[in-house]
Scaffold this motif. Structure first.
Motif, PDB file in Angstrom:
ATOM      1  N   ARG A  82       0.612  -1.278  -0.096  1.00 16.00           N
ATOM      2  CA  ARG A  82      -0.223  -0.080   0.165  1.00 16.00           C
ATOM      3  C   ARG A  82       0.889   0.868   0.454  1.00 16.00           C
ATOM      4  O   ARG A  82       0.330   2.138  -0.598  1.00 16.00           O
ATOM      5  N   PHE A  83       2.028   1.067   0.476  1.00 18.80           N
ATOM      6  CA  PHE A  83       3.152   2.150   0.114  1.00 18.80           C
ATOM      7  C   PHE A  83       3.197   2.474  -0.382  1.00 18.80           C
ATOM      8  O   PHE A  83       3.703   4.041  -1.222  1.00 18.80           O
ATOM      9  N   GLY A  84       3.478   2.046  -1.507  1.00 23.55           N
ATOM     10  CA  GLY A  84       3.958   1.563  -3.410  1.00 23.55           C
ATOM     11  C   GLY A  84       3.025   2.894  -3.572  1.00 23.55           C
ATOM     12  O   GLY A  84       3.181   3.195  -4.956  1.00 23.55           O
ATOM     13  N   GLN A  85       1.720   2.913  -3.310  1.00 21.47           N
ATOM     14  CA  GLN A  85       0.933   3.344  -3.975  1.00 21.47           C
ATOM     15  C   GLN A  85       0.920   4.739  -4.160  1.00 21.47           C
ATOM     16  O   GLN A  85       0.220   5.281  -4.122  1.00 21.47           O
ATOM     17  N   LEU A  86       1.451   5.263  -2.613  1.00 25.95           N
ATOM     18  CA  LEU A  86       1.631   6.448  -2.550  1.00 25.95           C
ATOM     19  C   LEU A  86       2.478   7.706  -3.716  1.00 25.95           C
ATOM     20  O   LEU A  86       3.107   6.625  -4.664  1.00 25.95           O
ATOM     21  N   PRO A  87       2.365   8.525  -3.552  1.00 25.07           N
ATOM     22  CA  PRO A  87       2.569   9.426  -4.872  1.00 25.07           C
ATOM     23  C   PRO A  87       4.295   9.581  -4.788  1.00 25.07           C
ATOM     24  O   PRO A  87       5.039   9.811  -3.166  1.00 25.07           O
ATOM     25  N   GLU A  88       5.560   9.961  -4.959  1.00 26.81           N
ATOM     26  CA  GLU A  88       6.861   9.736  -5.234  1.00 26.81           C
ATOM     27  C   GLU A  88       7.456  11.167  -4.550  1.00 26.81           C
ATOM     28  O   GLU A  88       7.104  11.653  -5.277  1.00 26.81           O
ATOM     29  N   PRO A  89       7.729  10.633  -3.426  1.00 27.91           N
ATOM     30  CA  PRO A  89       7.936  12.324  -2.695  1.00 27.91           C
ATOM     31  C   PRO A  89       8.455  13.187  -3.201  1.00 27.91           C
ATOM     32  O   PRO A  89       8.399  14.779  -3.661  1.00 27.91           O
ATOM     33  N   ALA A  90       9.986  13.179  -4.488  1.00 21.88           N
ATOM     34  CA  ALA A  90      10.113  14.014  -5.470  1.00 21.88           C
ATOM     35  C   ALA A  90       9.708  14.404  -6.104  1.00 21.88           C
ATOM     36  O   ALA A  90      10.323  15.391  -6.891  1.00 21.88           O
ATOM     37  N   THR A  91       8.628  13.162  -7.049  1.00 20.25           N
ATOM     38  CA  THR A  91       7.576  14.500  -7.809  1.00 20.25           C
ATOM     39  C   THR A  91       6.551  15.059  -7.597  1.00 20.25           C
ATOM     40  O   THR A  91       5.647  15.324  -7.882  1.00 20.25           O
ATOM     41  N   HIS A  92       6.452  14.624  -5.780  1.00 22.95           N
ATOM     42  CA  HIS A  92       5.016  15.163  -5.740  1.00 22.95           C
ATOM     43  C   HIS A  92       5.117  16.947  -5.731  1.00 22.95           C
ATOM     44  O   HIS A  92       6.163  17.455  -4.857  1.00 22.95           O
TER      45      HIS A  92
END
Length: 87
Positions: free
Chosen positions: A72-82
């Protein structure tokens, strides 16, 4: 955990053994088998017999609740591109 609470640890191992057998869960069976050397002979034989024939399969997904959380954490947006939140 055996030295801390033997009866609770054995109950948990037995419950997970039932779950592994019911679902043919090779990952769970592998983890349980890893504990057998720490158990008395009769208990180890009991669990080993119940897990007979249950094996991990290449490519089979992990089945633990922690693996589900990680997925489920893998479904979060990439912090560097958020995008930066508005102030």
């Amino acid at each position: 955990l055996l030295p801390v609470d033997r009866s609770a640890t054995l109950a948990a191992l037995r419950a997970e053994t039932v779950r592994a057998a019911r679902t043919d869960d090779g990952h769970r069976a592998w983890v349980i088998r890893d504990t057998l050397t720490k158990l008395d002979g009769a208990t180890a034989a009991e669990l080993r017999d119940r897990l007979a024939g249950i094996r991990r399969r290449p490519g089979a997904p992990a089945t633990s609740s922690s693996a589900d959380t990680v997925a489920r954490f893998g479904q979060l947006p990439e912090p560097a591109t958020h995008p930066e939140p508005p102030l």
